[in-house]
Structure formats: C-alpha cells, structure tokens
Motif scaffolding. Structure first.
Motif: not given
Length: 464
Positions: A129-134
């Motif tokens: 998967m890919v992961g996203v954070a901000t």
C-alpha cells in the motif's frame, strides 16, 4: 566528460576544517550532534533556504518501522536532527510491526500543509500500500491519515513528483502489480489520494523511482528489482508524464551497479542534480551508507559523476574547503567540486607474508595486491600528510558474493577495520573511504595486518 568553463582553482586549507564541509559517498555520515544520520530511502524538501531530509530510521537494524526522521541543513552537508516526523501508532498500518519506507514530502499550497507519502506495508510485504500523513510544518509531527492501494493495485517502492505548472500538479511514482509494472498516477488537489493513471511502463520491473524535469523534458530514474542487492540504475525520458517513455539507459557504467547503490531521491540543483542513493546492508540496516553523487546533465542525458570527496557550492565562486578542481557547468549558477587527491599504487608498496601481485587490465596500471589478510600485508611508505585528518579512498576488487574487510594501520597505530562490499566481480573496481590522521610529511600505512580473513584485492589508494 564535463566541459571545463572556469579556470582551475586550488584552495589550500586543512582537511581538519574541511571534514564537515564535504560529501564522502560511503562514509559514516554524522549529524551536528555526532550521531550517525538515520534517514534511509531519502526524501528532500526545500523550504526557503532550509533543506529537510526525511528518511527511515534503521538504528534498530530492522526493516520494521521505528520512525520517519527529519533533518535540517542550509548547505546539504551539515545536518541537524529534529523531532521525528512520523512515529508508530499501535494497531494501525504504521505500528512497530509494519513497514514504512521511502517517505516523500511535498507542500500543498491549496491547504497550506505538508503532505507525506510513503510505502506502507505489512511485515511480509504482502499488503503493498501507500500511506499518507499531513502536517502544518515541515518536520511535523505528521498526522497519519490512511493507507490504501492506489486505484486498487499494489504499490511498493514509491516516490512523488510535483510539476512546475500553475496548478502544482503532483504525481505518485510506484512499483505496482507485484513489482512487474511501473505506474505514474496523478494526485487529487489535496494530495490525499490518486485520481487517474498518467502512464504505465509495463513489464519494466522498476522500483526506487525519482523524476527530474529539465527544459520541458521529464527524466525518470529508477532501479530494477533485486532485493537489497544493487543493480545498474536506469534513466528514461519523455516530453510528457503520460509518455511515451524512451528505452532505458544507464546513469553509470553498468558493471559498477550504480557504485553499489540504489536510487532514493534525485534533487534538482541548477541545471543539474544530486543523485541520492542507499548502499543497503540488510544484515545491519542501520549501517547502510549514503551514496550521493553529482548527476550531470551537460551531455544532454543524466550521468553520475564519480567523486570520492566532493562539495556542493550553493553560491558560484564560494571558497572551497579542500583543494579542488572547480567545474562551472553550462547555465549552472551553482557548482559542484571534486577534491583533488594523491594516488599511491598498491603494487608500489612492500609486500609481506602471503600477499602477492595480481595482474588484470581492470586495475590501475594493470596490477594490484592480492591475498591480503590471513598473514598477507602491504605497506605503503612515504604517504604524504599535513598533520591533520585526511580522507583516504581504497580502490579494490571483491569478486565474492559477500562483503570483505581490510585493516588499516597508520604509523604502527591501532587498526581500523574498513568494510569492502562485493564489487560484482573480480574485474570490477569500487572505492570505500576511511578517515585517518596523517603526520606532517611522510607516513607509513599497512593494509591487511592482524586479520584472519582475506581482504579484497587492493588496487590503489587516493589521499585527500
């Protein structure tokens, strides 16, 4: 070969003052606190005059997630560790039992926030998967949003590219479909998800990607898939991210396998760039080294410039920290400089024990010294120093499939053990660095003493 547009510039200062102002590929790179930098699978972000280096903290010598580190620098050489940008969260895809690799950060102007993408996976690399954070500041800390399969398909090694159009369109670059196909997918306006597939390089088996844009042309740089082992990284070009893409070509001589490294990030700098790679050591991941080289475009295609010791000149004409040959590149307001060293051929030394001369056209001068270690030594006398610390590059051939090492002793002092990764064949030459203090004037250096294992064949050394 680079065109010399400026005169030769020799600036004599001590190596002691230079040691924190040069890039030495393959050396242990320490931060401003003296600790080894832990930022593997790098991503670089520039905000104002500050560079941010994000990467994987592998100090626990495991592939499992410990932290995404964040370092800052104003010169790309001296780095200070900040708070961790992303930390594990139990019972999520970023727990200490999961994989978080190759973090990349870009700024979203629409929301005035920094968005991190990373390879998010299970411990057996089955989730893909890919992961996203901000975050609202470059180092964060980042708030984890989610992990998912882009457009429902696998994503393993990945990167980001933000175009220079008015919309700052961003793209995810990733190995997909069990690493068989490579995909470039457009991100949404928030940079939280993907929208459409821009292009696919089918059956390409590419990973560890980066994209650089030069004069309206896009250059994709990536390795093939060979696990932790290195392979010859390639480049492709296209006038649009939608393709079509050119056939692959090498960024370095194929036999050296990108100087035993794998691409992590490619940082544009003036008309050229910096190749930022990892020299992975899977048995001691925290000891994996960084291989950074100038990526030169003066010939019209990206080519790695091999340099044992080099510096980044963020201002043209800025005084250099070591004796250097300054190369002013066409249209390049900034320069990079390769240090000038003094070469000592191994075969000119005094052989001891079982050490023998080896002959091969791949060696400098056609000869080297073999059977070092296990009783064999070679001593180089009259090695000139200035009473300060010097970098020495050991050029060697190691045809084994595993790493070797060699002891280095200066003026009968204690031995330093220097690792020698396999070179991919007995006819392939690589270099590894070691830093030693040399007396002012003549010095004696012994290689291979006091070790029971065999070292690699020693071709030559270059003293900086």
């Amino acid at each position: 070969m680079l065109r010399l547009l400026s005169s030769l510039l020799l600036l004599f200062t001590t190596c002691a003052s230079a040691q924190n102002n040069v890039i030495v590929p393959g050396a242990t790179w320490t931060d401003t606190s003296g600790n080894a930098i832990q930022a593997h699978g790098a991503g670089i972000l520039k905000v104002g005059s500050t560079f941010y280096w994000f990467g994987e903290d592998k100090s626990h010598n495991s592939a499992l997630f410990k932290a995404v580190s964040c370092y800052t620098s104003s010169d790309l050489v001296n780095w200070s560790r900040q708070n961790d940008a992303l930390s594990p969260i139990a019972n999520t895809m970023i727990s200490t039992s999961n994989i978080v690799e190759r973090p990349k950060v870009i700024f979203n102007q629409k929301n005035s926030e920094y968005v991190m993408w990373f390879h998010s996976d299970s411990s057996n690399y089955g989730a893909a998967m890919v992961g996203v954070a901000t975050a609202k500041s470059p180092c964060g800390p980042y708030t984890y949003k989610s992990s998912f399969k882009p457009l429902g398909a696998d994503s393993r090694d990945e990167g980001l590219f933000q175009d220079d159009d008015s919309a700052q369109t961003a793209y995810l670059l990733y190995a997909s479909d069990n690493n068989q196909n490579f995909k470039i997918t457009k991100l949404d306006a928030n940079y939280y998800n993907v929208t459409t597939l821009a292009s696919q390089l089918s059956a390409s088996t590419l990973e560890s990607p980066g994209v650089i844009k030069r004069n309206g042309k896009y250059y994709l740089i990536a390795s093939h898939t060979s696990g932790w082992a290195p392979n010859p990284n390639k480049w492709f070009s296209a006038t649009s991210l939608s393709g079509p893409w050119s056939s692959q070509a090498d960024i370095a001589p194929e036999p050296v396998r990108t100087y035993f490294s794998q691409n992590a990030y490619d940082l544009p700098l003036g008309s050229n760039a910096i190749y930022m790679g990892d020299r992975w050591r899977p048995d001691l991941l925290g000891s994996s080294r960084y291989i950074w080289y100038p990526l030169d475009f003066s010939s019209g295609s990206p080519t790695l410039v091999h340099a044992d010791v080099w510096s980044v000149n963020l201002q043209a004409g800025k005084p250099q920290p070591v004796p250097v040959l300054v190369l002013q590149l066409p249209g390049f307001g900034r320069t990079y400089s390769a240090a000038s060293g003094t070469t000592y051929e191994a075969e000119s030394g005094t052989l001891g024990g079982s050490a023998t001369l080896a002959s091969d056209s791949s060696f400098s001068g056609g000869r080297a010294v073999g059977y070092l270690g296990h009783g064999g030594t070679v001593t180089l006398n009259n090695v000139q120093g200035n009473g300060q610390k010097h970098w020495i590059s050991l050029y060697y051939a190691n045809g084994d499939s595993t790493w070797r090492n060699v002891t280095v002793s200066v003026n009968n002092g204690p031995s330093i053990l220097v690792d020698q990764p396999d070179t991919g064949g007995g006819h392939v030459i690589l270099s590894v660095p070691v830093q030693v203090t040399l007396n002012n004037g003549a010095n004696s250096i012994v290689f291979g003493a006091g070790q029971t294992n065999y070292a690699a064949d020693l071709d030559k050394i270059v003293v900086y």
